[in-house]
Design a protein around this motif. Structure first.
Motif, PDB file in Angstrom:
ATOM      1  N   TYR A 111       0.823  -1.212   0.000  1.00 23.33           N
ATOM      2  CA  TYR A 111       0.000   0.000   0.000  1.00 23.33           C
ATOM      3  C   TYR A 111       0.862   1.268   0.000  1.00 23.33           C
ATOM      4  O   TYR A 111       0.585   2.219  -0.733  1.00 23.33           O
ATOM      5  CB  TYR A 111      -0.924  -0.017   1.222  1.00 23.33           C
ATOM      6  N   TYR A 112       1.901   1.281   0.813  1.00 28.43           N
ATOM      7  CA  TYR A 112       2.744   2.477   0.907  1.00 28.43           C
ATOM      8  C   TYR A 112       3.812   2.549  -0.185  1.00 28.43           C
ATOM      9  O   TYR A 112       4.284   3.633  -0.516  1.00 28.43           O
ATOM     10  CB  TYR A 112       3.406   2.566   2.287  1.00 28.43           C
ATOM     11  N   SER A 113       4.198   1.426  -0.744  1.00 30.17           N
ATOM     12  CA  SER A 113       5.278   1.444  -1.737  1.00 30.17           C
ATOM     13  C   SER A 113       4.794   1.813  -3.137  1.00 30.17           C
ATOM     14  O   SER A 113       5.590   2.301  -3.943  1.00 30.17           O
ATOM     15  CB  SER A 113       6.004   0.102  -1.766  1.00 30.17           C
ATOM     16  N   VAL A 114       3.531   1.595  -3.434  1.00 28.63           N
ATOM     17  CA  VAL A 114       3.030   1.933  -4.775  1.00 28.63           C
ATOM     18  C   VAL A 114       3.137   3.439  -5.034  1.00 28.63           C
ATOM     19  O   VAL A 114       3.726   3.855  -6.043  1.00 28.63           O
ATOM     20  CB  VAL A 114       1.594   1.399  -4.997  1.00 28.63           C
ATOM     21  N   LEU A 118       5.543   5.199  -7.803  1.00 29.35           N
ATOM     22  CA  LEU A 118       4.916   6.011  -8.849  1.00 29.35           C
ATOM     23  C   LEU A 118       5.455   7.439  -8.860  1.00 29.35           C
ATOM     24  O   LEU A 118       5.657   8.022  -9.929  1.00 29.35           O
ATOM     25  CB  LEU A 118       3.392   6.020  -8.695  1.00 29.35           C
ATOM     26  N   LEU A 119       5.685   8.003  -7.684  1.00 32.85           N
ATOM     27  CA  LEU A 119       6.255   9.350  -7.608  1.00 32.85           C
ATOM     28  C   LEU A 119       7.666   9.367  -8.202  1.00 32.85           C
ATOM     29  O   LEU A 119       8.029  10.301  -8.927  1.00 32.85           O
ATOM     30  CB  LEU A 119       6.291   9.830  -6.152  1.00 32.85           C
ATOM     31  N   SER A 120       8.432   8.336  -7.935  1.00 31.73           N
ATOM     32  CA  SER A 120       9.780   8.236  -8.489  1.00 31.73           C
ATOM     33  C   SER A 120       9.734   8.126 -10.011  1.00 31.73           C
ATOM     34  O   SER A 120      10.533   8.749 -10.721  1.00 31.73           O
ATOM     35  CB  SER A 120      10.506   7.043  -7.888  1.00 31.73           C
ATOM     36  N   ILE A 121       8.784   7.349 -10.530  1.00 34.97           N
ATOM     37  CA  ILE A 121       8.625   7.216 -11.978  1.00 34.97           C
ATOM     38  C   ILE A 121       8.187   8.544 -12.587  1.00 34.97           C
ATOM     39  O   ILE A 121       8.733   8.988 -13.600  1.00 34.97           O
ATOM     40  CB  ILE A 121       7.603   6.104 -12.315  1.00 34.97           C
ATOM     41  N   GLY A 132      25.537   8.456 -11.817  1.00 36.09           N
ATOM     42  CA  GLY A 132      24.581   7.464 -11.329  1.00 36.09           C
ATOM     43  C   GLY A 132      23.468   7.197 -12.325  1.00 36.09           C
ATOM     44  O   GLY A 132      23.373   7.831 -13.379  1.00 36.09           O
ATOM     45  N   LEU A 133      22.632   6.252 -11.995  1.00 39.23           N
ATOM     46  CA  LEU A 133      21.557   5.800 -12.876  1.00 39.23           C
ATOM     47  C   LEU A 133      20.206   6.343 -12.435  1.00 39.23           C
ATOM     48  O   LEU A 133      20.089   6.968 -11.379  1.00 39.23           O
ATOM     49  CB  LEU A 133      21.515   4.269 -12.867  1.00 39.23           C
ATOM     50  N   ILE A 134      19.182   6.033 -13.231  1.00 35.05           N
ATOM     51  CA  ILE A 134      17.824   6.359 -12.803  1.00 35.05           C
ATOM     52  C   ILE A 134      17.484   5.469 -11.616  1.00 35.05           C
ATOM     53  O   ILE A 134      17.951   4.328 -11.513  1.00 35.05           O
ATOM     54  CB  ILE A 134      16.811   6.161 -13.954  1.00 35.05           C
ATOM     55  N   VAL A 135      16.680   5.974 -10.699  1.00 36.16           N
ATOM     56  CA  VAL A 135      16.406   5.268  -9.447  1.00 36.16           C
ATOM     57  C   VAL A 135      15.075   4.526  -9.477  1.00 36.16           C
ATOM     58  O   VAL A 135      14.912   3.523  -8.786  1.00 36.16           O
ATOM     59  CB  VAL A 135      16.435   6.275  -8.269  1.00 36.16           C
ATOM     60  N   TRP A 136      14.133   4.998 -10.284  1.00 34.98           N
ATOM     61  CA  TRP A 136      12.795   4.423 -10.202  1.00 34.98           C
ATOM     62  C   TRP A 136      12.714   2.921 -10.471  1.00 34.98           C
ATOM     63  O   TRP A 136      11.857   2.266  -9.868  1.00 34.98           O
ATOM     64  CB  TRP A 136      11.802   5.202 -11.061  1.00 34.98           C
ATOM     65  N   PRO A 137      13.570   2.301 -11.307  1.00 36.75           N
ATOM     66  CA  PRO A 137      13.445   0.838 -11.444  1.00 36.75           C
ATOM     67  C   PRO A 137      13.676   0.091 -10.121  1.00 36.75           C
ATOM     68  O   PRO A 137      12.995  -0.885  -9.833  1.00 36.75           O
ATOM     69  CB  PRO A 137      14.521   0.479 -12.478  1.00 36.75           C
ATOM     70  N   ALA A 138      14.616   0.578  -9.333  1.00 38.20           N
ATOM     71  CA  ALA A 138      14.871  -0.059  -8.038  1.00 38.20           C
ATOM     72  C   ALA A 138      13.702   0.156  -7.099  1.00 38.20           C
ATOM     73  O   ALA A 138      13.317  -0.752  -6.352  1.00 38.20           O
ATOM     74  CB  ALA A 138      16.154   0.486  -7.430  1.00 38.20           C
TER      75      ALA A 138
END
Length: 194
Positions: A111-114, A118-121, A132-138
């Motif tokens: 519930y809290y991680s979605v 999504l905000l990171s994406i 460094g790389l994009i973070v949202w995939p992690a």
């Protein structure tokens, strides 16, 4: 009950496939880690991107293989007390553990991680490290991993209820000890199917 058992088999199959795929991430992370160490000590240089790829792979291994581990009944547990009970009592303890601990915890984290992912994406979040790389995939691995864990928790719950009703054999959820030769044969058989 037959529909639920079919659903359980589908969930098991999904998590077996994911677990087998993630095993390749472990091999890849070993190669990358070795390469990073060789480059760092040979040429006295390093790359944040390659270090972060290791972090992504370790995250994928941990988060995506958790459901596979539960499926194989190889998760950490303390059987000092429960091991003294009958199989039926052990299954009841498992059912209560799934209902009281595993599923609520996995659903809360999901519930809290979605929104977190999504905000990171949405922001196309990048690492603060130079190169460094994009973070949202992690970050996306968190809800995906806990979704798979929730599904597997439901599957294990269904199998335990089936056992209590007398329609499922305990071998459907017990830990299977295999010899290395049996594992090699299983891998060969899986490769022939794929």
């Amino acid at each position: 009950m037959s529909f639920l058992l079919s659903l359980s088999r589908l969930i098991d199959l999904l998590n077996e496939k994911v677990g087998n795929a993630v095993s390749w991430a472990l091999l890849l992370s070993v190669f990358i880690c070795t390469g990073n160490a060789l480059v760092r000590y040979t040429f006295n240089t390093s790359s944040n991107a390659w270090l972060e790829i290791q972090w992504y792979l370790f995250s994928a291994i941990f988060l995506l293989a958790t459901s596979y581990t539960l499926r194989r009944n190889e998760h950490v547990r303390i059987d000092v007390i429960a091991g003294r009970f009958s199989k039926r009592t052990q299954v009841i303890i498992d059912v209560l553990g799934f209902l009281v601990f595993l599923l609520p915890m996995a659903l809360i984290i999901l519930y809290y991680s979605v929104p977190y992912a999504l905000l990171s994406i949405q922001n196309q979040e990048m690492s603060s490290n130079a190169g460094g790389l994009i973070v949202w995939p992690a970050k996306l691995l968190i809800p995906v991993g806990f979704f798979l864990l929730t599904l597997q928790g439901i599957s294990e719950f269904i199998k335990r209820i089936g056992y209590l009703k007398g329609v499922v054999d305990a071998s459907a959820f017990e830990k299977h000890s295999t010899t290395p030769e049996e594992e090699i044969e299983a891998i060969k058989a899986a490769n022939k199917i794929n």
